[in-house]
Design an enzyme around this catalytic site. Structure first.
Site, PDB file in Angstrom:
ATOM      1  N   LEU A   9     -11.486  -6.427  41.826  1.00 35.09           N
ATOM      2  CA  LEU A   9     -12.163  -5.769  42.946  1.00 35.09           C
ATOM      3  C   LEU A   9     -13.432  -5.081  42.461  1.00 35.09           C
ATOM      4  CD1 LEU A   9     -11.972  -2.393  42.992  1.00 35.09           C
ATOM      5  CD2 LEU A   9      -9.603  -2.885  43.476  1.00 35.09           C
ATOM      6  N   ARG A  54     -25.595 -25.269  41.472  1.00 28.40           N
ATOM      7  CA  ARG A  54     -24.999 -25.071  40.144  1.00 28.40           C
ATOM      8  C   ARG A  54     -25.216 -23.644  39.674  1.00 28.40           C
ATOM      9  NH1 ARG A  54     -28.151 -29.655  37.159  1.00 28.40           N
ATOM     10  NH2 ARG A  54     -29.728 -28.620  38.424  1.00 28.40           N
ATOM     11  N   SER A  81     -32.915  -5.302  39.380  1.00 29.40           N
ATOM     12  CA  SER A  81     -32.726  -3.877  39.670  1.00 29.40           C
ATOM     13  C   SER A  81     -33.207  -3.064  38.485  1.00 29.40           C
ATOM     14  CB  SER A  81     -31.240  -3.595  39.920  1.00 29.40           C
ATOM     15  OG  SER A  81     -30.508  -3.829  38.728  1.00 29.40           O
ATOM     16  N   VAL A  82     -32.999  -1.756  38.610  1.00 31.68           N
ATOM     17  CA  VAL A  82     -33.338  -0.864  37.509  1.00 31.68           C
ATOM     18  C   VAL A  82     -32.295  -0.984  36.378  1.00 31.68           C
ATOM     19  CG1 VAL A  82     -32.235   1.015  38.770  1.00 31.68           C
ATOM     20  CG2 VAL A  82     -33.831   1.583  36.986  1.00 31.68           C
ATOM     21  N   CYS A 136     -17.560  -0.449  34.277  1.00 37.86           N
ATOM     22  CA  CYS A 136     -16.933  -1.603  33.613  1.00 37.86           C
ATOM     23  C   CYS A 136     -17.854  -2.573  32.896  1.00 37.86           C
ATOM     24  CB  CYS A 136     -16.073  -2.342  34.622  1.00 37.86           C
ATOM     25  SG  CYS A 136     -14.632  -1.349  35.058  1.00 37.86           S
ATOM     26  N   ARG A 138     -20.453   6.655  37.236  1.00 34.79           N
ATOM     27  CA  ARG A 138     -20.244   6.264  35.839  1.00 34.79           C
ATOM     28  C   ARG A 138     -21.276   5.213  35.408  1.00 34.79           C
ATOM     29  NH1 ARG A 138     -13.801   5.306  35.941  1.00 34.79           N
ATOM     30  NH2 ARG A 138     -14.343   4.472  37.981  1.00 34.79           N
ATOM     31  N   ARG A 162     -34.803  -0.736  43.348  1.00 30.52           N
ATOM     32  CA  ARG A 162     -33.827  -1.659  43.950  1.00 30.52           C
ATOM     33  C   ARG A 162     -34.497  -2.693  44.841  1.00 30.52           C
ATOM     34  NH1 ARG A 162     -28.619  -1.489  41.875  1.00 30.52           N
ATOM     35  NH2 ARG A 162     -28.196   0.609  41.161  1.00 30.52           N
TER      36      ARG A 162
HETATM   37  N1  LIG Z   1     -13.004   0.784  39.081  1.00 31.75           N
HETATM   38  C1  LIG Z   1     -12.977  -0.505  39.349  1.00 31.75           C
HETATM   39  O1  LIG Z   1     -13.615  -0.971  40.278  1.00 31.75           O
HETATM   40  C2  LIG Z   1     -12.176  -1.447  38.505  1.00 31.75           C
HETATM   41  C3  LIG Z   1     -11.462  -1.003  37.400  1.00 31.75           C
HETATM   42  N2  LIG Z   1     -10.788  -1.894  36.629  1.00 31.75           N
HETATM   43  C4  LIG Z   1     -10.016  -1.453  35.470  1.00 31.75           C
HETATM   44  O2  LIG Z   1      -8.917  -0.669  35.962  1.00 31.75           O
HETATM   45  C5  LIG Z   1      -8.615   0.386  35.059  1.00 31.75           C
HETATM   46  C6  LIG Z   1      -8.686   1.717  35.788  1.00 31.75           C
HETATM   47  O3  LIG Z   1     -10.027   1.893  36.247  1.00 31.75           O
HETATM   48  P1  LIG Z   1     -10.402   3.076  37.247  1.00 31.75           P
HETATM   49  O4  LIG Z   1      -9.381   3.131  38.339  1.00 31.75           O
HETATM   50  O5  LIG Z   1     -11.821   2.885  37.611  1.00 31.75           O
HETATM   51  O6  LIG Z   1     -10.242   4.323  36.287  1.00 31.75           O
HETATM   52  P2  LIG Z   1     -10.016   5.860  36.665  1.00 31.75           P
HETATM   53  O7  LIG Z   1     -10.388   6.602  35.436  1.00 31.75           O
HETATM   54  O8  LIG Z   1     -10.702   6.156  37.968  1.00 31.75           O
HETATM   55  O9  LIG Z   1      -8.448   5.983  36.932  1.00 31.75           O
HETATM   56  C7  LIG Z   1      -7.510   5.842  35.893  1.00 31.75           C
HETATM   57  C8  LIG Z   1      -6.273   6.662  36.229  1.00 31.75           C
HETATM   58  O10 LIG Z   1      -5.307   6.446  35.194  1.00 31.75           O
HETATM   59  C9  LIG Z   1      -4.591   7.668  35.026  1.00 31.75           C
HETATM   60  N3  LIG Z   1      -3.882   7.673  33.741  1.00 31.75           N
HETATM   61  C10 LIG Z   1      -4.396   7.781  32.490  1.00 31.75           C
HETATM   62  N4  LIG Z   1      -3.418   7.761  31.567  1.00 31.75           N
HETATM   63  C11 LIG Z   1      -2.229   7.652  32.236  1.00 31.75           C
HETATM   64  C12 LIG Z   1      -0.864   7.594  31.827  1.00 31.75           C
HETATM   65  N5  LIG Z   1      -0.526   7.613  30.544  1.00 31.75           N
HETATM   66  N6  LIG Z   1       0.065   7.495  32.787  1.00 31.75           N
HETATM   67  C13 LIG Z   1      -0.283   7.448  34.087  1.00 31.75           C
HETATM   68  N7  LIG Z   1      -1.560   7.488  34.537  1.00 31.75           N
HETATM   69  C14 LIG Z   1      -2.527   7.596  33.622  1.00 31.75           C
HETATM   70  C15 LIG Z   1      -5.712   8.711  35.101  1.00 31.75           C
HETATM   71  O11 LIG Z   1      -5.189   9.982  35.369  1.00 31.75           O
HETATM   72  C16 LIG Z   1      -6.549   8.167  36.274  1.00 31.75           C
HETATM   73  O12 LIG Z   1      -6.093   8.662  37.511  1.00 31.75           O
HETATM   74  C17 LIG Z   1      -9.618   0.260  33.913  1.00 31.75           C
HETATM   75  O13 LIG Z   1      -9.031  -0.487  32.895  1.00 31.75           O
HETATM   76  C18 LIG Z   1     -10.767  -0.517  34.531  1.00 31.75           C
HETATM   77  O14 LIG Z   1     -11.494  -1.240  33.557  1.00 31.75           O
HETATM   78  C19 LIG Z   1     -10.745  -3.230  36.915  1.00 31.75           C
HETATM   79  C20 LIG Z   1     -11.419  -3.709  38.010  1.00 31.75           C
HETATM   80  C21 LIG Z   1     -12.157  -2.865  38.908  1.00 31.75           C
HETATM   81  O1  LIG Z   2     -14.091  -4.812  36.310  1.00 30.33           O
HETATM   82  C1  LIG Z   2     -14.600  -4.098  37.152  1.00 30.33           C
HETATM   83  O2  LIG Z   2     -14.566  -2.881  37.142  1.00 30.33           O
HETATM   84  C2  LIG Z   2     -15.374  -4.687  38.270  1.00 30.33           C
HETATM   85  O3  LIG Z   2     -16.784  -4.682  37.856  1.00 30.33           O
HETATM   86  C3  LIG Z   2     -17.694  -5.148  38.839  1.00 30.33           C
HETATM   87  O4  LIG Z   2     -17.616  -4.350  40.020  1.00 30.33           O
HETATM   88  P1  LIG Z   2     -18.419  -2.946  40.162  1.00 30.33           P
HETATM   89  O5  LIG Z   2     -18.784  -2.447  38.816  1.00 30.33           O
HETATM   90  O6  LIG Z   2     -17.586  -2.096  41.054  1.00 30.33           O
HETATM   91  O7  LIG Z   2     -19.734  -3.270  40.973  1.00 30.33           O
HETATM   92  P2  LIG Z   2     -20.761  -4.502  41.047  1.00 30.33           P
HETATM   93  O8  LIG Z   2     -20.994  -4.819  42.470  1.00 30.33           O
HETATM   94  O9  LIG Z   2     -20.366  -5.610  40.163  1.00 30.33           O
HETATM   95  O10 LIG Z   2     -22.107  -3.837  40.489  1.00 30.33           O
HETATM   96  C4  LIG Z   2     -22.235  -3.426  39.148  1.00 30.33           C
HETATM   97  C5  LIG Z   2     -23.673  -3.004  38.884  1.00 30.33           C
HETATM   98  O11 LIG Z   2     -24.557  -4.128  38.893  1.00 30.33           O
HETATM   99  C6  LIG Z   2     -25.636  -3.879  39.781  1.00 30.33           C
HETATM  100  N1  LIG Z   2     -26.069  -5.185  40.351  1.00 30.33           N
HETATM  101  C7  LIG Z   2     -25.170  -5.986  40.988  1.00 30.33           C
HETATM  102  C8  LIG Z   2     -25.566  -7.210  41.482  1.00 30.33           C
HETATM  103  C9  LIG Z   2     -26.902  -7.632  41.334  1.00 30.33           C
HETATM  104  O12 LIG Z   2     -27.325  -8.740  41.766  1.00 30.33           O
HETATM  105  N2  LIG Z   2     -27.773  -6.806  40.696  1.00 30.33           N
HETATM  106  C10 LIG Z   2     -27.392  -5.588  40.195  1.00 30.33           C
HETATM  107  O13 LIG Z   2     -28.212  -4.867  39.595  1.00 30.33           O
HETATM  108  C11 LIG Z   2     -25.082  -2.917  40.806  1.00 30.33           C
HETATM  109  O14 LIG Z   2     -26.104  -2.233  41.473  1.00 30.33           O
HETATM  110  C12 LIG Z   2     -24.233  -2.029  39.925  1.00 30.33           C
HETATM  111  O15 LIG Z   2     -25.027  -1.062  39.283  1.00 30.33           O
HETATM  112  C13 LIG Z   2     -17.309  -6.591  39.230  1.00 30.33           C
HETATM  113  O16 LIG Z   2     -18.166  -7.038  40.264  1.00 30.33           O
HETATM  114  C14 LIG Z   2     -15.850  -6.656  39.698  1.00 30.33           C
HETATM  115  O17 LIG Z   2     -15.489  -8.007  39.963  1.00 30.33           O
HETATM  116  C15 LIG Z   2     -14.952  -6.107  38.590  1.00 30.33           C
HETATM  117  O18 LIG Z   2     -13.601  -6.112  39.004  1.00 30.33           O
END
Ligand SMILES: NC(=O)C1=CN([C@@H]2O[C@H](COP(=O)(O)OP(=O)(O)OC[C@H]3O[C@@H](n4cnc5c(N)ncnc54)[C@H](O)[C@@H]3O)[C@@H](O)[C@H]2O)C=CC1
Ligand SMILES: O=C(O)[C@H]1O[C@H](OP(=O)(O)OP(=O)(O)OC[C@H]2O[C@@H](n3ccc(=O)[nH]c3=O)[C@H](O)[C@@H]2O)[C@H](O)[C@@H](O)[C@@H]1O
Length: 375
Positions: free
Chosen positions: A71, A168, A177-178, A184, A255, A352
């Protein structure tokens, strides 16, 4: 397990994953499937398995599956309901395959079979890192092209449209972008780089580091350098208004936001920064800009910062407005009113490329936009 997976230096810090594995080991009863949803280095499932097995109590057993999350912030519910695919990796043993089937069953309640891909655990873990690296690479690639556009008079939006119509290549993730931000992309590419280094694949590590990470840093620095040059090479005591602090629109998450790095450079040059973001709160911005990794003199930062709850007061008597986040509301502001309240010449730097350049030029602004030469 959907928990924090930060970096420590350039390697992943698996402390939270380990802690969670120990908690599960302490409380689990019977047969359990542990689903690794956090983005982790390849072979993290093995570490989780080792911790769980070392603490096995009678009657308890585990299977660890890799089920990476794809997501994006700002579209989480849509992505949950309509994902491109679901990836599930597990052991190639009968027990592993049985666990995969159980997790498939959960997803099949709203996702069709054809979108569920199963594989071995390491492929699944690596696919997540590779997917983020490819997405980030596309942004760095188009940002590299944007530098050529600014130097030649080509327009990056036209170029990205032209190349994106090739099926392709495809049109998504080609917005210059900037620089990319978010929790992530940088973390996961650095994770991949670290993995390559530890496997003695230095050329592969260099490829991802230089192409993606260094180009992203270059893009941010180049943008700030352009601001300084246009403002007559002096920023000291100038008022610069930042529109948008979140790393992308529709989220309050800051972040690794490019705005942090833009502000850092401007503050280092002694500029006064006034910030408006519809979702990010003042305390978060202060924490980001006074973090020791960003600025070493936090008291100086506080003197130079001001915060606003509307874009009009933020830009009053400013020398320049800088768009750092592509919030939709920035498309519909009264830019004539903003122009009238600013010092002249009034500059807009669009990091942007969301604003209508011709309209702004007609109002009287000096406009600088990523990937396009306008003046
Ligand atoms: N934020 C995103 O859009 C996405 C995040 N991810 C991955 O998902 C994971 C979580 O990301 P976020 O939700 O953004 O991080 P976050 O830092 O917002 O949330 C992580 C949560 O894990 C909890 N936590 C830490 N240690 C723990 C433990 N031992 N037991 C229970 N809970 C614990 C923290 O208190 C916090 O609420 C990361 O590995 C990230 O790379 C993957 C795809 C999208
Ligand atoms: O592993 C993750 O955490 C997630 O990281 C990204 O999601 P996210 O970081 O929430 O947001 P994006 O929409 O990917 O944007 C990331 C950054 O790239 C920039 N971006 C995005 C697209 C683009 O064409 N140009 C550009 O500069 C955005 O402004 C932003 O700063 C991926 O899109 C997700 O599929 C993935 O799950």
């Amino acid at each position: 397990m959907s928990i924090s997976s930060f970096l420590q230096g350039r390697a992943a810090d698996l402390r939270y994953i380990e802690a969670a594995a120990r908690t599960i080991g302490d409380v689990a009863e019977g047969m359990k499937i542990v689903v690794e949803k956090s983005t982790v280095p390849v072979k993290a499932a093995e570490s989780i398995n080792t911790i769980l097995r070392a603490n096995l109590r009678p009657g308890v057993n585990f299977q660890v599956l890799s089920n990476p999350e794809f997501l994006a912030e700002g579209s989480a519910i849509k992505d949950l309901l309509h994902p491109d695919r679901i990836l599930i990796g597990g052991d190639q043993t009968p027990e592993g395959q049985k666990a995969i089937k159980e997790l498939c069953w959960v997803y099949k309640h709203w996702i069709s079979d054809s979108k569920i891909i199963t594989m071995n655990t390491w492929s699944s873990e690596l696919s997540k890192l590779a997917a983020n690296a490819f997405l980030a690479q596309r942004i760095s690639s188009i940002n590299a092209i944007s530098a050529i556009c600014e130097a030649t008079g080509a327009c990056v939006s036209e170029v990205s449209h032209a190349i994106g119509t090739d099926t392709r290549i495809g049109s998504k993730f080609l917005e210059a972008s900037v620089g990319f931000g978010g929790s992530c992309f940088q973390k996961d590419v650095l994770n991949l780089v670290y993995l390559c280094e530890s496997l003695n694949l230095q050329e592969v590590a260099n490829y991802w580091y230089q192409q993606v990470i260094e180009m992203n840093r270059y893009q941010r620095t180049r943008f700030v350098r352009r601001i300084a040059e246009k403002l007559f090479n002096t920023l000291t005591d100038k008022k610069i208004t930042i529109f948008g602090f979140a790393f992308k629109k529709n989220t309050g998450d800051t972040r690794e936001s490019p705005a942090i790095y833009v502000c850092k450079h401007l503050l280092e040059e002694g500029a006064h920064i006034s910030i408006y973001d519809p979702k990010v709160n003042q305390q978060q911005i202060i924490e980001d800009l006074t973090h020791p990794d960003i600025m070493d003199k936090p008291e100086k930062v506080l003197e130079l910062l001001s915060f606003h709850t509307n874009p009009y007061s933020a830009s009053e008597r400013a020398h320049a407005v800088v768009i750092c986040t592509e919030w939709d509301e920035f498309l519909h502001l009264d830019y004539k009113k903003i122009y009238n309240s600013m010092l002249k010449p009034a500059f807009i730097f669009d990091g942007r490329k969301i604003l209508n350049v011709d309209e702004l030029l007609a109002i009287g602004f000096q406009v600088e936009t990523v990937g396009r030469r306008t003046t």
